[in-house]
Design a protein around this motif. Structure first.
Motif, PDB file in Angstrom:
ATOM      1  N   GLU A   1       7.840  -0.211  11.717  1.00 17.12           N
ATOM      2  CA  GLU A   1       6.928   0.365  10.744  1.00 17.12           C
ATOM      3  C   GLU A   1       5.882   1.139  11.525  1.00 17.12           C
ATOM      4  O   GLU A   1       5.548   0.781  12.653  1.00 17.12           O
ATOM      5  CB  GLU A   1       6.256  -0.718   9.889  1.00 17.12           C
ATOM      6  CG  GLU A   1       5.290  -1.584  10.658  1.00 17.12           C
ATOM      7  CD  GLU A   1       4.553  -2.597   9.791  1.00 17.12           C
ATOM      8  OE1 GLU A   1       4.549  -2.468   8.562  1.00 17.12           O
ATOM      9  OE2 GLU A   1       3.983  -3.527  10.374  1.00 17.12           O
TER      10      GLU A   1
ATOM     11  N   SER B   1       5.949  -2.992  15.133  1.00 17.05           N
ATOM     12  CA  SER B   1       4.926  -2.235  14.406  1.00 17.05           C
ATOM     13  C   SER B   1       4.250  -1.285  15.386  1.00 17.05           C
ATOM     14  O   SER B   1       3.821  -1.702  16.460  1.00 17.05           O
ATOM     15  CB  SER B   1       3.870  -3.168  13.815  1.00 17.05           C
ATOM     16  OG  SER B   1       4.423  -3.975  12.815  1.00 17.05           O
TER      17      SER B   1
ATOM     18  N   ARG C   1       9.048   3.725   6.215  1.00 19.56           N
ATOM     19  CA  ARG C   1       8.575   3.081   7.450  1.00 19.56           C
ATOM     20  C   ARG C   1       7.086   3.261   7.671  1.00 19.56           C
ATOM     21  O   ARG C   1       6.500   2.655   8.567  1.00 19.56           O
ATOM     22  CB  ARG C   1       9.326   3.649   8.664  1.00 19.56           C
ATOM     23  CG  ARG C   1      10.824   3.423   8.612  1.00 19.56           C
ATOM     24  CD  ARG C   1      11.522   4.239   9.669  1.00 19.56           C
ATOM     25  NE  ARG C   1      11.381   5.655   9.350  1.00 19.56           N
ATOM     26  CZ  ARG C   1      11.824   6.645  10.123  1.00 19.56           C
ATOM     27  NH1 ARG C   1      12.413   6.376  11.273  1.00 19.56           N
ATOM     28  NH2 ARG C   1      11.660   7.900   9.763  1.00 19.56           N
TER      29      ARG C   1
ATOM     30  N   ARG D   1       3.031   3.196   6.624  1.00 16.39           N
ATOM     31  CA  ARG D   1       1.950   2.637   5.807  1.00 16.39           C
ATOM     32  C   ARG D   1       0.664   3.324   6.228  1.00 16.39           C
ATOM     33  O   ARG D   1       0.436   3.538   7.417  1.00 16.39           O
ATOM     34  CB  ARG D   1       1.826   1.129   6.029  1.00 16.39           C
ATOM     35  CG  ARG D   1       3.028   0.370   5.473  1.00 16.39           C
ATOM     36  CD  ARG D   1       2.959  -1.118   5.716  1.00 16.39           C
ATOM     37  NE  ARG D   1       1.643  -1.677   5.490  1.00 16.39           N
ATOM     38  CZ  ARG D   1       1.170  -2.745   6.117  1.00 16.39           C
ATOM     39  NH1 ARG D   1       1.912  -3.385   7.002  1.00 16.39           N
ATOM     40  NH2 ARG D   1      -0.038  -3.202   5.861  1.00 16.39           N
TER      41      ARG D   1
END
Length: 83
Positions: A39, A11, A63, A65
């Motif tokens: 992500e 992440s 990918r 957010r």
């Protein structure tokens, strides 16, 4: 039948605050990496410029957010929210 969703290996957290000028290039750089199992969590810390608009441009990428603080909380609180 429910399909299991697996968490990405990595992440990347990018906190932002009034960063419109640099955002597109920074986000594009992360998304252009050869390593694909990640992500990108973009967190707008209550920006008053066009940061939120720029972040939404990238929200269509699976990918990416996007989170948005209603008001500026500062870097540490923003990072805690992201984690």
């Amino acid at each position: 039948v429910m399909e299991a969703k697996f968490a990405p290996t990595l992440s990347v957290v990018m906190p932002t605050y009034n960063a419109t000028r640099y955002l597109r290039e920074a986000i594009a750089s992360v998304l252009a990496q050869d390593f694909a199992d990640f992500e990108l969590l973009l967190v707008d810390d209550g920006s008053t410029d066009d940061t939120a608009i720029v972040l939404q441009e990238f929200a269509t990428d699976s990918r990416v957010r996007v989170l948005r603080n209603e008001r500026n909380l500062g870097l540490i609180s923003t990072l805690h929210r992201a984690y």
